[in-house]
Enzyme design. Structure first.
Site, PDB file in Angstrom:
ATOM      1  N   ASP A  39      11.321 -36.129  14.890  1.00  0.00           N
ATOM      2  CA  ASP A  39       9.863 -36.230  14.826  1.00  0.00           C
ATOM      3  C   ASP A  39       9.368 -37.670  14.665  1.00  0.00           C
ATOM      4  O   ASP A  39       8.302 -37.915  14.101  1.00  0.00           O
ATOM      5  CB  ASP A  39       9.308 -35.361  13.684  1.00  0.00           C
ATOM      6  CG  ASP A  39       7.826 -35.025  13.885  1.00  0.00           C
ATOM      7  OD1 ASP A  39       7.416 -34.935  15.055  1.00  0.00           O
ATOM      8  OD2 ASP A  39       7.112 -34.878  12.888  1.00  0.00           O
ATOM      9  N   PRO A 117      18.363 -36.389  21.330  1.00  0.00           N
ATOM     10  CA  PRO A 117      17.992 -35.589  20.152  1.00  0.00           C
ATOM     11  C   PRO A 117      18.045 -36.390  18.857  1.00  0.00           C
ATOM     12  O   PRO A 117      18.850 -37.300  18.704  1.00  0.00           O
ATOM     13  CB  PRO A 117      19.037 -34.471  20.137  1.00  0.00           C
ATOM     14  CG  PRO A 117      19.722 -34.530  21.454  1.00  0.00           C
ATOM     15  CD  PRO A 117      19.589 -35.912  21.954  1.00  0.00           C
ATOM     16  N   GLY A 118      17.201 -35.993  17.911  1.00  0.00           N
ATOM     17  CA  GLY A 118      17.173 -36.658  16.614  1.00  0.00           C
ATOM     18  C   GLY A 118      18.007 -35.973  15.558  1.00  0.00           C
ATOM     19  O   GLY A 118      18.442 -36.608  14.608  1.00  0.00           O
ATOM     20  N   ASN A 170       6.539 -46.608  15.286  1.00  0.00           N
ATOM     21  CA  ASN A 170       5.574 -45.686  15.888  1.00  0.00           C
ATOM     22  C   ASN A 170       4.596 -45.132  14.829  1.00  0.00           C
ATOM     23  O   ASN A 170       4.815 -45.270  13.627  1.00  0.00           O
ATOM     24  CB  ASN A 170       6.332 -44.536  16.560  1.00  0.00           C
ATOM     25  CG  ASN A 170       5.462 -43.711  17.469  1.00  0.00           C
ATOM     26  OD1 ASN A 170       4.403 -44.163  17.915  1.00  0.00           O
ATOM     27  ND2 ASN A 170       5.874 -42.494  17.751  1.00  0.00           N
ATOM     28  N   MET A 172       1.610 -46.060  14.145  1.00  0.00           N
ATOM     29  CA  MET A 172       0.887 -47.069  13.374  1.00  0.00           C
ATOM     30  C   MET A 172      -0.549 -46.629  13.098  1.00  0.00           C
ATOM     31  O   MET A 172      -1.155 -47.066  12.105  1.00  0.00           O
ATOM     32  CB  MET A 172       0.896 -48.408  14.126  1.00  0.00           C
ATOM     33  CG  MET A 172       2.243 -49.133  14.128  1.00  0.00           C
ATOM     34  SD  MET A 172       2.827 -49.609  12.484  1.00  0.00           S
ATOM     35  CE  MET A 172       1.559 -50.764  11.972  1.00  0.00           C
ATOM     36  N   ASP A 173      -1.077 -45.755  13.953  1.00  0.00           N
ATOM     37  CA  ASP A 173      -2.438 -45.257  13.739  1.00  0.00           C
ATOM     38  C   ASP A 173      -2.547 -44.449  12.445  1.00  0.00           C
ATOM     39  O   ASP A 173      -3.620 -44.363  11.832  1.00  0.00           O
ATOM     40  CB  ASP A 173      -2.899 -44.414  14.927  1.00  0.00           C
ATOM     41  CG  ASP A 173      -1.923 -43.276  15.236  1.00  0.00           C
ATOM     42  OD1 ASP A 173      -0.717 -43.569  15.408  1.00  0.00           O
ATOM     43  OD2 ASP A 173      -2.359 -42.114  15.316  1.00  0.00           O
ATOM     44  N   GLY A 479      62.987 -12.364  16.785  1.00  0.00           N
ATOM     45  CA  GLY A 479      64.326 -12.287  17.337  1.00  0.00           C
ATOM     46  C   GLY A 479      64.678 -13.434  18.269  1.00  0.00           C
ATOM     47  O   GLY A 479      65.670 -13.356  18.999  1.00  0.00           O
ATOM     48  N   SER A 481      65.871 -16.592  17.761  1.00  0.00           N
ATOM     49  CA  SER A 481      67.155 -17.261  17.518  1.00  0.00           C
ATOM     50  C   SER A 481      68.327 -16.346  17.862  1.00  0.00           C
ATOM     51  O   SER A 481      69.334 -16.781  18.444  1.00  0.00           O
ATOM     52  CB  SER A 481      67.248 -17.705  16.059  1.00  0.00           C
ATOM     53  OG  SER A 481      66.251 -18.665  15.762  1.00  0.00           O
ATOM     54  N   SER A 548      56.611 -22.305  18.163  1.00  0.00           N
ATOM     55  CA  SER A 548      55.738 -23.086  19.070  1.00  0.00           C
ATOM     56  C   SER A 548      54.452 -22.323  19.351  1.00  0.00           C
ATOM     57  O   SER A 548      54.236 -21.822  20.454  1.00  0.00           O
ATOM     58  CB  SER A 548      56.469 -23.444  20.367  1.00  0.00           C
ATOM     59  OG  SER A 548      57.075 -22.338  20.972  1.00  0.00           O
TER      60      SER A 548
END
Length: 637
Positions: A39, A117-118, A170, A172-173, A479, A481, A548
């Site tokens: 904003d 985006p902000g 921004n 400033m008004d 199983g 191994s 794994s």
């Protein structure tokens, strides 16, 4: 014969349109972003730029006026943010989520602006918008001053190599155009900028809603301000291409253009410098040299091409050059290495997996890269270096990367095109990170492949067999191994040269230092893959029995070996069956919480989707499974 006035009018209009298009086509292009906190007025500012530059169609203006009334804008005022906030979710929430790109032009320049985006959770979108920008407009709400997200976006913009920053104070008004408010914000921001190495920025007091100091001469509301308006600054700031043209020539090859046997050219965009016929060039990473024969474009040959132009080069010699190579100035080529330090901005909901293989895309180059555990994560608020084992969404960290082959690059601080990369998940094809290369690691320059006289084919011929890696995967207690041991006994009776690598046995020595976290499991499999590859190079039939659990690591090992040598054997035993056996008591410990990160309980197992061989110990005895596997791998040479 006289022409009808209507035809003459049409002709004049056509000429005017052609002249207008030609005028805009030859203008310089500036890409910039607007960023800052939520904003702060980014979308309103861009909407004002589009409106004042007359880049809005009549129907858009009508819709904009209607939409402005719906959202409750005072009087007949226009809500300029609605021009940019295109997503329905954004209009409903009154925020910007996606990166919105808009085009507009003035008499002097063309512009592409990205409204980023902000919100903190959309920081990755801001990185996307900043990656191609020459300038960043950092907006600050005059009522709020410098906020956390202001600092975050400023840091990222600086990190991504944007050297032109505008501090647009921004609204400033809403503070009565008070100079003291503006001066205090500028002083606060300057102190922060000095901390992170921002050498200069241009502060401008503006009002996106009222239009002060944006597209016209300095506003009467700020008589104390004597600098340029925003659009005046955008029209005169130095472009990135201007600096790029001063550097040594570089052109990443996008495509080898060979329409017939009489023409062979290398197409791409010049990223740095300039090139002309007769220039000596070097192909990187091969190091081959040649001379430019011609610079070709769709409109004909050029006497010279500069940074930003897309061209096709023909060379005097028949050199080996393909997509991903870089054609560069012979006397000043870029580096090539397979190990780097880089800053990484993580952009995925799923945390980074140290050691996992990701696609690394840099320009037209695509390689597999393994990211090592971060050296540190950067706190964008305090700029402290924090200890980190991984990187989460929006985190920024420094880490080392290893690639499966040499990558042509330059430090990001010198070239965005040859120093910036993205990481891509191999299974989802989603972009998960953006990165900036700092430098190659010294050890990468000191290690070279040593050629040997006896090849892997010689080793295999001596043993009268074709090397293979039989990769047994499945849950603990499935199983693996037992079956692998039965297979090796049968191969031994057939006079085959084998070696069995078992998960538990390897952790007594080679992988003694690894635990069972996700990162350790990834590194465990990477090491075993390298050992299995070396054994296959020696001509052996290698059997491995490891849980794994992750597809990505099994695929990584597959890619280490020649096609057809990696055979995935999935011992498909249901969890309840494997847990019922619990020969080692591990499931019991995992269920009680004594054993963390146990596969199938609190750590996932990703079953193979297309294993070459599938067996189980519910319908088969280990001996039957072994016989079945032997049948599937015949013949053995």
């Amino acid at each position: 014969m006289s022409h009808h006035p209507a035809y003459e009018a049409d002709s004049l209009i056509a000429e005017d349109i052609a002249a207008y298009l030609d005028q805009h086509q030859n203008k310089q292009l500036l890409r910039f972003i607007t960023c800052g906190s939520v904003d702060d007025g980014k979308s309103t500012l861009i909407g004002r730029l589009l409106y004042d530059s007359k880049m809005i169609f009549e129907d858009q203006l009508s819709a904009l006026e209607n939409d402005s009334k719906k959202v409750g804008t005072q009087g007949d005022a226009i809500d300029f943010a609605l021009l940019v906030d295109g997503l329905a979710a954004e209009r409903e929430q009154g925020i910007t989520i996606d990166v919105a790109y808009r085009f507009f032009a003035t008499e002097k320049r063309k512009f592409i602006v990205a409204d980023t985006p902000g919100h903190v959770q959309y920081t990755r979108n801001m990185v996307t918008g900043a990656s191609t920008a020459d300038l960043a407009v950092i907006l600050i709400d005059a009522r709020k001053g410098v906020l956390e997200q202001t600092r975050r976006h400023s840091y990222i913009a600086h990190l991504l190599g944007i050297r032109h920053l505008v501090l647009a104070v921004n609204k400033m008004d809403l503070v009565g155009y008070d100079q003291s408010v503006f001066d205090a914000i500028v002083a606060d921001y300057r102190g922060f900028a000095n901390e992170i190495g921002i050498e200069e920025f241009t502060p401008i007091p503006i009002s996106g809603f009222k239009g002060d100091n944006i597209t016209t001469a300095p506003s009467a509301n700020t008589p104390w301000y004597h600098g340029p308006s925003l659009i005046e600054h955008l029209e005169t700031v130095e472009l990135a291409n201007t600096r790029a043209q001063e550097r040594a020539f570089r052109m990443p090859v996008q495509w080898v253009n060979r329409p017939n046997l009489d023409f062979r050219g290398f197409a791409g965009m010049v990223s740095d410098g300039a090139v002309k016929p007769g220039d000596p060039v070097r192909i990187v990473p091969s190091g081959k040299t040649s001379t430019v024969k011609s610079v070709v474009t769709f409109d004909g040959e050029l006497a010279e091409a500069v940074a930003g132009q897309s061209i096709t080069l023909t060379l005097e010699d028949e050199v080996d050059c393909s997509r991903g190579d870089v054609i560069a100035a012979a006397g000043d080529p870029p580096e090539a290495s397979d190990q780097f330090e880089a800053t990484i901005v993580w952009m995925s909901e799923e945390a980074m997996k140290p050691g996992r293989g990701y696609w690394l895309k840099l320009g037209s180059q695509m390689v597999t890269a393994n990211v090592q555990p971060p050296k540190y994560e950067i706190c964008v608020n305090s700029f402290e270096h924090l200890a980190a084992k991984t990187l989460e969404l929006n985190a920024i960290g420094v880490a080392e990367l290893r690639t499966d082959r040499a990558l042509t690059f330059e430090p990001y601080s010198k070239s965005r095109q040859l120093g910036g990369f993205i990481l891509i998940d191999k299974f989802t094809n989603a972009t998960v990170a953006a990165g900036m290369i700092h430098f190659s690691l010294r050890r990468a320059q000191n290690v070279h492949w040593q050629p040997t006289a006896i090849t892997r084919d010689d080793h295999a011929a001596l043993k009268n067999q074709k090397p293979r890696v039989l990769w047994f995967t499945g849950l603990s207690g499935s199983g693996k191994s037992t079956i692998a041991n039965e297979v090796e006994k049968r191969l031994n009776l057939m006079n085959r040269h084998t070696f069995l690598l078992d998960g538990d046995n390897v952790r007594h020595g080679l992988n003694k230092d690894l635990g069972f976290t996700e990162a350790d499991r990834i590194e465990n499999i990477r090491r075993i893959g390298e050992v299995a590859k070396l054994m296959a190079d020696a001509g052996l039939i290698v059997l491995t029995a490891f849980i794994s659990p992750f597809r990505a690591e099994r695929q990584m090992v597959r890619q280490m070996l020649p096609e057809g040598e990696f055979i995935e054997v999935f011992v498909d035993t249901p969890l309840e069956v494997a847990e019922g056996r619990d020969v080692k008591g591990l499931y019991k410990k995992a269920r009680s919480g004594e054993l963390k990160n146990f596969t199938g309980i609190d750590s996932p197992y990703e079953a193979p989707e297309a294993a070459e061989i599938r067996v189980n110990t519910v319908d088969m005895t280990p001996a039957e499974a072994a016989d079945y596997i032997i049948q599937q791998i015949l013949p053995l040479k």
